[in-house]
Design a protein around this motif. Sequence first.
Motif, PDB file in Angstrom:
ATOM      1  N   ALA A 196       0.796  -1.612  -0.236  1.00 51.68           N
ATOM      2  CA  ALA A 196      -0.092  -0.163  -0.359  1.00 51.68           C
ATOM      3  C   ALA A 196       0.737   1.080  -0.267  1.00 51.68           C
ATOM      4  CB  ALA A 196      -0.648   0.228   1.255  1.00 51.68           C
ATOM      5  N   GLY A 197       2.002   1.323   0.720  1.00 52.53           N
ATOM      6  CA  GLY A 197       3.070   2.263   0.980  1.00 52.53           C
ATOM      7  C   GLY A 197       4.124   2.700  -0.615  1.00 52.53           C
ATOM      8  N   VAL A 198       4.280   1.616  -1.485  1.00 55.44           N
ATOM      9  CA  VAL A 198       4.555   1.676  -2.388  1.00 55.44           C
ATOM     10  C   VAL A 198       3.343   2.668  -4.026  1.00 55.44           C
ATOM     11  CG1 VAL A 198       5.768   0.903  -4.727  1.00 55.44           C
ATOM     12  CG2 VAL A 198       6.020   0.382  -1.907  1.00 55.44           C
ATOM     13  N   VAL A 199       2.327   1.542  -3.688  1.00 57.20           N
ATOM     14  CA  VAL A 199       0.553   2.185  -3.987  1.00 57.20           C
ATOM     15  C   VAL A 199       0.535   3.613  -3.737  1.00 57.20           C
ATOM     16  CG1 VAL A 199      -1.236   2.052  -4.664  1.00 57.20           C
ATOM     17  CG2 VAL A 199       0.076  -0.517  -4.707  1.00 57.20           C
ATOM     18  N   GLU A 200       0.481   4.474  -2.781  1.00 56.83           N
ATOM     19  CA  GLU A 200       0.310   5.805  -2.674  1.00 56.83           C
ATOM     20  C   GLU A 200       1.499   6.946  -3.153  1.00 56.83           C
ATOM     21  OE1 GLU A 200      -2.673   6.792  -1.919  1.00 56.83           O
ATOM     22  OE2 GLU A 200      -2.367   4.714  -2.811  1.00 56.83           O
ATOM     23  N   ILE A 201       2.691   6.094  -3.395  1.00 58.68           N
ATOM     24  CA  ILE A 201       3.278   6.507  -3.490  1.00 58.68           C
ATOM     25  C   ILE A 201       3.676   6.969  -4.668  1.00 58.68           C
ATOM     26  CG2 ILE A 201       6.150   6.729  -4.404  1.00 58.68           C
ATOM     27  CD1 ILE A 201       7.080   5.020  -1.287  1.00 58.68           C
ATOM     28  N   VAL A 202       3.338   6.121  -6.370  1.00 62.89           N
ATOM     29  CA  VAL A 202       2.956   6.197  -6.969  1.00 62.89           C
ATOM     30  C   VAL A 202       1.393   6.828  -7.531  1.00 62.89           C
ATOM     31  CG1 VAL A 202       2.322   4.917  -9.273  1.00 62.89           C
ATOM     32  CG2 VAL A 202       4.044   4.177  -7.833  1.00 62.89           C
ATOM     33  N   SER A 203       0.664   6.576  -6.289  1.00 64.49           N
ATOM     34  CA  SER A 203      -0.598   7.909  -6.490  1.00 64.49           C
ATOM     35  C   SER A 203      -0.314   9.592  -6.127  1.00 64.49           C
ATOM     36  CB  SER A 203      -1.630   7.040  -5.439  1.00 64.49           C
ATOM     37  OG  SER A 203      -1.547   6.464  -5.732  1.00 64.49           O
ATOM     38  N   SER A 204       0.983   9.224  -5.279  1.00 68.04           N
ATOM     39  CA  SER A 204       1.427  11.050  -4.913  1.00 68.04           C
ATOM     40  C   SER A 204       2.125  11.598  -6.451  1.00 68.04           C
ATOM     41  CB  SER A 204       2.606  11.208  -3.766  1.00 68.04           C
ATOM     42  OG  SER A 204       1.417  10.488  -2.381  1.00 68.04           O
ATOM     43  N   LEU A 205       2.573  10.596  -6.484  1.00 60.10           N
ATOM     44  CA  LEU A 205       3.565  11.416  -7.551  1.00 60.10           C
ATOM     45  C   LEU A 205       2.633  11.666  -9.415  1.00 60.10           C
ATOM     46  CD1 LEU A 205       6.279   9.098  -7.956  1.00 60.10           C
ATOM     47  CD2 LEU A 205       6.833  11.124  -7.144  1.00 60.10           C
ATOM     48  N   LEU A 206       2.000  10.896  -9.121  1.00 58.22           N
ATOM     49  CA  LEU A 206       1.011  10.679 -10.559  1.00 58.22           C
ATOM     50  C   LEU A 206       0.039  12.347  -9.862  1.00 58.22           C
ATOM     51  CD1 LEU A 206      -0.487   7.532 -11.281  1.00 58.22           C
ATOM     52  CD2 LEU A 206       0.459   8.960 -12.831  1.00 58.22           C
ATOM     53  N   ALA A 207      -0.476  12.812  -9.004  1.00 62.42           N
ATOM     54  CA  ALA A 207      -1.392  13.961  -8.061  1.00 62.42           C
ATOM     55  C   ALA A 207      -0.409  14.749  -8.482  1.00 62.42           C
ATOM     56  CB  ALA A 207      -1.677  13.659  -6.925  1.00 62.42           C
ATOM     57  N   PHE A 208       0.837  15.124  -8.408  1.00 67.40           N
ATOM     58  CA  PHE A 208       2.002  15.788  -8.509  1.00 67.40           C
ATOM     59  C   PHE A 208       2.037  16.267  -9.940  1.00 67.40           C
ATOM     60  CE2 PHE A 208       6.280  17.767  -9.198  1.00 67.40           C
ATOM     61  CZ  PHE A 208       6.247  18.321  -8.544  1.00 67.40           C
ATOM     62  N   ALA A 209       2.490  15.221 -10.471  1.00 62.38           N
ATOM     63  CA  ALA A 209       2.311  15.443 -11.715  1.00 62.38           C
ATOM     64  C   ALA A 209       1.213  15.737 -12.722  1.00 62.38           C
ATOM     65  CB  ALA A 209       2.685  14.321 -13.181  1.00 62.38           C
ATOM     66  N   ALA A 210       0.388  15.412 -12.491  1.00 63.43           N
ATOM     67  CA  ALA A 210      -0.844  16.506 -12.876  1.00 63.43           C
ATOM     68  C   ALA A 210      -1.773  17.455 -12.496  1.00 63.43           C
ATOM     69  CB  ALA A 210      -2.585  15.838 -12.268  1.00 63.43           C
ATOM     70  N   VAL A 211      -1.730  17.777 -11.259  1.00 63.29           N
ATOM     71  CA  VAL A 211      -1.537  18.771 -10.695  1.00 63.29           C
ATOM     72  C   VAL A 211      -0.660  20.773 -11.631  1.00 63.29           C
ATOM     73  CG1 VAL A 211      -0.949  21.015  -8.958  1.00 63.29           C
ATOM     74  CG2 VAL A 211      -2.022  19.076  -8.546  1.00 63.29           C
ATOM     75  N   VAL A 212       0.925  19.689 -11.533  1.00 64.58           N
ATOM     76  CA  VAL A 212       1.642  20.474 -12.307  1.00 64.58           C
ATOM     77  C   VAL A 212       1.493  21.266 -13.481  1.00 64.58           C
ATOM     78  CG1 VAL A 212       4.382  20.954 -13.046  1.00 64.58           C
ATOM     79  CG2 VAL A 212       3.544  20.399 -10.833  1.00 64.58           C
ATOM     80  N   MET A 213       0.722  19.894 -14.671  1.00 64.72           N
ATOM     81  CA  MET A 213       0.524  19.864 -15.511  1.00 64.72           C
ATOM     82  C   MET A 213      -1.134  20.620 -15.942  1.00 64.72           C
ATOM     83  SD  MET A 213       2.304  16.178 -17.020  1.00 64.72           S
ATOM     84  CE  MET A 213       1.595  16.520 -18.637  1.00 64.72           C
ATOM     85  N   THR A 214      -1.256  20.133 -15.132  1.00 69.24           N
ATOM     86  CA  THR A 214      -2.785  21.343 -15.530  1.00 69.24           C
ATOM     87  C   THR A 214      -3.345  22.773 -15.139  1.00 69.24           C
ATOM     88  OG1 THR A 214      -3.711  18.998 -15.196  1.00 69.24           O
ATOM     89  CG2 THR A 214      -5.211  20.727 -14.821  1.00 69.24           C
ATOM     90  N   PHE A 215      -2.047  23.030 -13.930  1.00 69.77           N
ATOM     91  CA  PHE A 215      -2.274  24.486 -13.525  1.00 69.77           C
ATOM     92  C   PHE A 215      -1.598  24.748 -13.204  1.00 69.77           C
ATOM     93  CE2 PHE A 215      -5.021  21.130 -10.819  1.00 69.77           C
ATOM     94  CZ  PHE A 215      -5.856  21.588 -10.946  1.00 69.77           C
TER      95      PHE A 215
END
Length: 274
Positions: A255-274
């Motif tokens: 679960a920890g590794v999966v959430e690191i991936v989720s955090s990285l995707l969220a970061f990328a989504a925010v930076v690329m979108t806003f």
Amino acid sequence: MTSSPHTQTTRTGARPTTARDWIPDQPGAWMMALSPALAGMIVGGPNLTTLWLLVAWTLCYCVQFTASRWLTSRFARRYLPPAATYAAALVVVGLPFLIMHPTVLWWAPLYAVLAALSFAAAWLRRERTLWGNAVAVVAACSMAMVVASFGSRAASAAHPALVNGGPPAAVTFLLVQFGSVLFVKTMIRERGKRAYLLASWGWHAALLAVAAVLWAVLGFGRPFVMPLILCVWLLARAVALPLIARRRRLKPIVAGVVEIVSSLLAFAAVVMTF
């Protein structure tokens, strides 16, 4: 017979401070705490001021982590040196920032309330409850707005706190991270409880629906492609992993590794979108 120092230490319960008492040992927690602030620095326009603020926030996180352990343990000596050291470092880094940028006090009421709630949760040993987790999520995600308000683009904004993508970045992180709280509970502390599972599935399904609507309303444009992909991933992992865990026991690190991936995707989504 004279007791050995080791025996005396065990009996009194006074254990020496170790390296694990100084550094938060969960990479996923580091990602959740710092990625909104880092995203705020990027969307607001990086400069030395935002970098300075990012360092101060990192120290705030270390103070919260160590002081909470000190409170939870009812003032065990082993937790005092890290808490005191990080607090002193925060004063050294933060006080000059406050003097040079007094407008940061605009955020003081919010963080005073959040700090009080966080330390209350630690004292009551309720940090892992939904409300305790929510306090940490709000504190971390709001930093996207705080840091962005000091970025190079803030000078052209009508209100620095509303500069560019600061507010939508904060909201995006908040929605994603609270969903992460629900998901992790379905995998570890509340594993097998239907109420949490349904709450997690419902939360992530709603996120995907909102992302899909925004993408459609904006004409299927590129800006919301990344949030849409992010929400598909979040729902997929929220559904699949708990079902897999029913058939075979998964270690918490999964679960920890999966959430690191989720955090990285969220970061990328925010930076690329806003």
